[in-house]
Design a protein around this motif. Structure first.
Motif, mmCIF file in Angstrom:
data_model
loop_
_atom_site.group_PDB
_atom_site.id
_atom_site.type_symbol
_atom_site.label_atom_id
_atom_site.label_comp_id
_atom_site.label_asym_id
_atom_site.label_seq_id
_atom_site.Cartn_x
_atom_site.Cartn_y
_atom_site.Cartn_z
ATOM 1 N N ILE A 124 -11.198 1.771 -4.694
ATOM 2 C CA ILE A 124 -10.725 1.364 -6.019
ATOM 3 C C ILE A 124 -10.416 2.590 -6.862
ATOM 4 O O ILE A 124 -9.362 2.679 -7.502
ATOM 5 C CB ILE A 124 -11.786 0.491 -6.727
ATOM 6 N N ARG A 184 -15.899 0.500 -0.926
ATOM 7 C CA ARG A 184 -14.911 -0.258 -1.684
ATOM 8 C C ARG A 184 -14.646 0.425 -3.038
ATOM 9 O O ARG A 184 -13.498 0.563 -3.457
ATOM 10 C CB ARG A 184 -15.429 -1.676 -1.906
ATOM 11 N N ASN A 239 0.830 -1.205 0.000
ATOM 12 C CA ASN A 239 0.000 0.000 0.000
ATOM 13 C C ASN A 239 0.862 1.251 0.000
ATOM 14 O O ASN A 239 0.533 2.249 -0.637
ATOM 15 C CB ASN A 239 -0.927 0.008 1.218
ATOM 16 N N PHE A 278 -5.573 -6.807 -7.345
ATOM 17 C CA PHE A 278 -5.862 -7.175 -5.965
ATOM 18 C C PHE A 278 -6.291 -8.629 -5.861
ATOM 19 O O PHE A 278 -6.748 -9.231 -6.828
ATOM 20 C CB PHE A 278 -6.990 -6.305 -5.403
ATOM 21 N N PHE A 306 -8.918 -9.626 -4.349
ATOM 22 C CA PHE A 306 -10.370 -9.736 -4.527
ATOM 23 C C PHE A 306 -10.850 -8.968 -5.754
ATOM 24 O O PHE A 306 -11.951 -8.428 -5.762
ATOM 25 C CB PHE A 306 -11.087 -9.279 -3.262
ATOM 26 N N GLN A 338 -1.416 16.448 -3.570
ATOM 27 C CA GLN A 338 -2.405 15.374 -3.659
ATOM 28 C C GLN A 338 -2.733 15.015 -5.111
ATOM 29 O O GLN A 338 -2.724 13.855 -5.513
ATOM 30 C CB GLN A 338 -3.668 15.854 -2.928
ATOM 31 N N ALA A 339 -2.986 16.057 -5.912
ATOM 32 C CA ALA A 339 -3.421 15.826 -7.289
ATOM 33 C C ALA A 339 -2.298 15.198 -8.114
ATOM 34 O O ALA A 339 -2.531 14.271 -8.887
ATOM 35 C CB ALA A 339 -3.873 17.141 -7.918
ATOM 36 N N PHE A 379 -2.583 -1.737 -10.395
ATOM 37 C CA PHE A 379 -2.873 -2.589 -9.240
ATOM 38 C C PHE A 379 -3.650 -3.825 -9.650
ATOM 39 O O PHE A 379 -4.595 -3.731 -10.433
ATOM 40 C CB PHE A 379 -3.742 -1.840 -8.226
ATOM 41 N N SER A 421 -1.875 11.586 -7.243
ATOM 42 C CA SER A 421 -2.933 10.775 -7.848
ATOM 43 C C SER A 421 -2.651 10.536 -9.320
ATOM 44 O O SER A 421 -2.869 9.450 -9.848
ATOM 45 C CB SER A 421 -4.285 11.473 -7.692
ATOM 46 N N ARG A 422 -2.145 11.578 -9.986
ATOM 47 C CA ARG A 422 -1.846 11.450 -11.402
ATOM 48 C C ARG A 422 -0.724 10.427 -11.613
ATOM 49 O O ARG A 422 -0.753 9.617 -12.528
ATOM 50 C CB ARG A 422 -1.455 12.807 -11.986
ATOM 51 N N ARG A 455 -7.394 -3.885 -16.848
ATOM 52 C CA ARG A 455 -7.570 -2.540 -16.302
ATOM 53 C C ARG A 455 -6.229 -1.977 -15.838
ATOM 54 O O ARG A 455 -5.889 -0.835 -16.122
ATOM 55 C CB ARG A 455 -8.564 -2.591 -15.134
ATOM 56 N N LEU A 496 -6.882 3.733 -8.562
ATOM 57 C CA LEU A 496 -6.718 3.923 -9.999
ATOM 58 C C LEU A 496 -6.355 5.360 -10.351
ATOM 59 O O LEU A 496 -6.263 5.712 -11.523
ATOM 60 C CB LEU A 496 -8.003 3.537 -10.731
ATOM 61 N N HIS A 541 -11.620 -6.479 -7.109
ATOM 62 C CA HIS A 541 -12.039 -5.089 -6.954
ATOM 63 C C HIS A 541 -12.437 -4.429 -8.260
ATOM 64 O O HIS A 541 -11.908 -3.393 -8.640
ATOM 65 C CB HIS A 541 -10.924 -4.268 -6.285
ATOM 66 N N LEU A 542 -13.414 -5.043 -8.928
ATOM 67 C CA LEU A 542 -14.014 -4.386 -10.094
ATOM 68 C C LEU A 542 -15.248 -3.622 -9.607
ATOM 69 O O LEU A 542 -15.801 -3.933 -8.556
ATOM 70 C CB LEU A 542 -14.425 -5.422 -11.139
ATOM 71 N N ARG A 591 0.012 7.923 -9.634
ATOM 72 C CA ARG A 591 -0.537 6.592 -9.374
ATOM 73 C C ARG A 591 -1.295 6.103 -10.599
ATOM 74 O O ARG A 591 -1.193 4.960 -11.010
ATOM 75 C CB ARG A 591 -1.482 6.682 -8.176
ATOM 76 N N ASN A 592 -2.041 7.016 -11.197
ATOM 77 C CA ASN A 592 -2.845 6.681 -12.363
ATOM 78 C C ASN A 592 -1.964 6.267 -13.550
ATOM 79 O O ASN A 592 -2.247 5.289 -14.239
ATOM 80 C CB ASN A 592 -3.705 7.895 -12.738
ATOM 81 N N LEU A 595 -0.815 4.463 -1.823
ATOM 82 C CA LEU A 595 -2.143 4.543 -1.222
ATOM 83 C C LEU A 595 -2.043 4.923 0.247
ATOM 84 O O LEU A 595 -2.992 5.436 0.828
ATOM 85 C CB LEU A 595 -2.856 3.190 -1.331
ATOM 86 N N ASP A 596 -0.914 4.663 0.845
ATOM 87 C CA ASP A 596 -0.757 4.863 2.276
ATOM 88 C C ASP A 596 0.533 5.641 2.501
ATOM 89 O O ASP A 596 1.523 5.449 1.777
ATOM 90 C CB ASP A 596 -0.682 3.491 2.969
#
Ligand SMILES: Nc1ncnc2c1ncn2[C@@H]1O[C@H](COP(=O)(O)OP(=O)(O)OP(=O)(O)O)[C@@H](O)[C@H]1O
Ligand SMILES: [Mg+2]
Lengths: 256, 459
Positions: free
Chosen positions: B349, B345, A70, A110, A112, A95-96, A108, A99-100, A181, B353, A114-115, A102-103, A75-76
């Motif tokens: 996600i 959740r 994470n 996972f 599970f 922050q922005a 990622f 995020s960009r 994805r 992303l 995570h769709l 990460r995008n 994410l963390d």
């Protein structure tokens, strides 16, 4: 020049080819507040991921693998220490921008899947592009992204499943959509936390074949967590983690 | 892009959103209906308050005051000439106003003690027919359809209302004609051609003393319906000269002059001042500066207190209406909060992303915005439609339920009044949007604050 040389040398020195460092954690500590006590999970982790490398992170349950992932996935935020993506210190960004990053840079996968339950398989695969662009630019690039997603989903054997919702897909199919994805925007880094942990052996094997194939053809840096020894053998580098510390690294063994 | 796309997708997929939308729809519809009907009622009430008052009222001081009493002003033609010379004046009409009592000899039963005594108060108004028709809507009042459950007794010839009614059989000396209010006529059983005795007392202007009561028989030539309750119940119209003669006044005596303007809203302030000055110079009025005398005023000034009550009612209504908005907003708040918890959740996600907290926040605000937009748009359509057809809707509902929802007799309206106020509707829509978004801020902010790691941890 002389002042800064020490650090630079350390980073680029290890081998003659000087593999490019895409993701790095330096002295990462992470503690959580439990009741009125602080519980430290990561006790100063150093880990570097190089370009086109297939790294397998192993360790017993509760070792802190997911916690580390994470943090490496932005994410963390680590309580202490630095995280760098392509030599950019990410927590010094806004922050922005983070995020960009990460995008664009990190995909990622996972355990599970995570769709998003409301979206079809194709729409789920397109989601990173929708997040990356405004409505206008996405519209102009939509066809290109759709082709790319279609091509991948077809290659993953999901040609008949494009309009299905995640609830209508099997676990293996969902995970393949999740991989599509993760790869849509061609990120250099792919982080997968027990991607086959929820699948039976045969299905898991197929998903992994697919993942490794993409990793090889794209030259991805793959950071994979698994409990499966057989799977780990297929990785060129194995890192063992125990109690929030790196115990062994097949690339640069840490003495202890 | 994903905000737009996902907000619409979530909106479509989650049935609970329809509840929020329905809440806003019902709220906006109800508000528009209530606003339109209340505005209609207030408009009607305003009209009723105005009654047969014209735009501006000139009430000159008494002619020669003795011990605080005096006779009405004379020389009506001189005053009318001054008034009519003003180009802003459309028409003007002199009136002689007095009070009397109607004696009900021929009444079949008595409803109250006063009636048993055989008398009821009547407001005696002497008019010049032509001028009155030009300045007020008396002519329309005589032609108006009867109130439900009654029958009007229209004068045989509305343009000559004081002509003796056809087939009139005088019991004694032929009486002069009067036009009575519809409710007065109905209450006293006065048919066209019926004779009625009116009693009054006058004051001797010389001594200021009350003279002996006088009474005279008149014949009912017809009724009028102003829809103004107290007028229809009390007023009796005479030819001004007939009333003056009976009361012992000269032919040119009058109590007040009604003035109708071409452009009331535009000229009302200026004309009251100008007329006050001109008529003062001509010796009809006191000085306009004198605070004691307020002899030229608009009908609104005349009915000031009651109009203020109406305005008051309007603002009270506004406050109540905004409460309904808050309820609708709260509805959206509850639904969106539920959705944020449900979609934890997904939020994680989206973060993984590359979604930003700001983006997540606007995603949920957009959901609320769509709800408000769709709900309010449908609400406007339904509300305006309903307000336009409230009368037939009520009739249909009453017929279906076999129960009179709106008793038109109570308000003396032929129909349920309703006025669509465009600005009011715009305010309601804006209010719905703002209120919904304000309430949606809280769950949207909570969603943005969510820790993605927490949100992603298992299912
Ligand atoms: N938010 C938190 N608050 C408190 N403790 C936490 C939190 N997150 C993780 N932990 C603890 O940190 C430890 C490591 O958790 P982590 O999920 O990283 O383990 P893991 O190596 O991924 O294990 P597994 O193989 O079972 O997935 C666990 O003991 C867990 O209870
Ligand atoms: Mg884990």
């Amino acid at each position: 020049m002389v002042d800064s040389s020490t650090e630079t040398n350390e980073q680029t020195a290890p081998s003659q080819e000087a593999p490019e460092r895409v993701l790095a954690a330096t002295g990462v500590r992470r503690s959580f507040k439990v009741g009125d006590r602080r519980l430290e999970i990561l006790h100063g982790v150093d880990l570097e991921l190089y370009r086109a490398e297939r790294l397998c992170l192993m360790g017993s349950s509760g070792a802190g693998k997911t916690t580390l992932l994470n943090i490496l996935g932005l994410l963390d935020r680590p309580t202490e220490g630095e995280v760098e993506v392509e030599n950019v210190r990410v927590w010094q960004l806004g922050q922005a921008q983070r995020s960009r990053l990460r995008n664009a840079k990190i995909g990622f996968v996972f355990q599970f899947y995570h769709l998003l339950a409301e979206l079809s398989a194709l729409e789920n695969a397109l989601l990173p592009a929708m997040i990356a662009h405004s409505a206008a630019t996405f519209r102009s690039k939509r066809a290109g992204y759709t082709n790319k997603a279609l091509e991948m989903l077809t290659r993953f054997g999901l040609a008949e499943r494009l309009t299905h919702r995640p609830g209508q897909l099997s676990g293996g199919e969902q995970q393949r959509v999740a991989i599509a994805r993760a790869l849509l925007l061609d990120p250099p880094i792919l982080i997968a936390d027990e991607p086959t942990g929820n699948l039976d052996r045969a299905t898991g094997e197929k998903v992994l074949d697919l993942l490794f194939e993409e990793q090889e053809t794209r030259g991805l840096s793959l950071l994979l967590v698994t409990h499966d020894e057989r799977l780990a053998k297929r990785c060129e580098r194995i890192v063992h983690m125990e109690d929030g510390l790196i115990q062994a690294d097949s690339r640069t063994p840490i003495p202890h | 892009m994903y905000r737009f796309f996902l907000s619409l997708r979530y909106l479509r997929a989650r049935k609970t959103n329809w509840i929020g939308m329905a809440g806003i729809f019902v709220g906006v519809t109800a508000l528009i209906l209530i606003l339109s009907i209340m505005s209609g009622f207030l408009n009607e009430s305003r009209k009723h308050l105005r009654g047969n008052l014209s735009d501006v009222l000139v009430q000159p001081m008494l002619d020669y005051p003795i011990k605080g009493k005096g006779a009405p002003r004379r020389d009506v033609d001189a005053l009318l000439e001054i008034v009519r010379s003003d180009p802003r004046v459309a028409a003007s009409a002199p009136q002689m106003v007095w009070y009397g009592m109607i004696s009900a000899e021929n009444k079949e039963f008595y409803a109250s003690d006063q009636e048993r005594g055989g008398l009821a108060v009547a407001n005696l108004v002497g008019i010049d027919v032509e001028a009155e028709f030009a300045a007020t809507d008396l002519r329309e009042s005589m032609l108006r359809e009867p109130a439900p459950g009654t029958t009007t007794q229209r004068p045989a010839d509305v343009d000559d209302p004081f002509a003796p009614p056809p087939g009139y059989q005088p019991r004694g000396f032929p009486a002069e004609s009067i036009i009575v209010g519809e409710r007065l006529g109905a209450a006293w059983g006065l048919q066209r051609g019926a004779e009625v005795e009116i009693v009054t007392a006058t004051i001797d202007p010389e001594s200021g003393r009350t003279r002996d009561p006088i009474n005279q028989t008149f014949v009912v030539a017809g009724t009028f319906r102003s829809s103004h309750n107290s007028m229809d119940l009390e007023r009796i119209y005479f030819d001004r000269r007939v009333l003056a003669d009976w009361l012992g006044r000269e032919d040119d005596a009058f109590s007040q002059v009604l003035v109708k303007l071409h452009d009331y809203e535009g000229d009302k302030r200026a004309i009251t001042e100008d007329l006050g000055v001109k008529l003062h110079q001509a010796g009809f009025l006191h000085s306009p500066e004198s605070p004691l005398f307020d002899e030229v005023k608009t009908w609104e000034a005349f009915r000031r207190t009651l109009l203020a009550a109406i305005e008051n009612e309007k603002s009270l209504m506004g406050i109540m209406l905004s409460l309904v908005m808050i309820v609708a907003g709260f509805c959206v708040f509850a639904i969106l909060s539920m959705m944020v918890s449900e979609k934890r959740r997904d939020i994680g996600i989206l973060c993984a992303l590359g979604g930003t907290p700001k983006g997540i926040m606007s995603l949920f605000l957009l959901i609320a915005f769509w709800e408000a937009l769709i709900g309010a748009s449908l609400g406007v359509v339904a509300g305006v439609w309903g307000a336009l057809r409230i009368d037939s809707i009520e009739r249909w509902l009453s017929a279906k339920l076999n129960f009179q929802i709106f008793d038109r007799k109570v308000y003396l309206f032929d129909h349920i009044p309703s006025v669509i106020q465009v600005t009011g509707v715009a305010w309601i829509v804006a209010g719905a949007l703002v209120c919904t978004l304000a309430f949606a801020m809280i769950p949207a902010w909570r969603a943005a604050k969510l820790d993605p790691v927490e949100a992603l941890r298992f299912e």
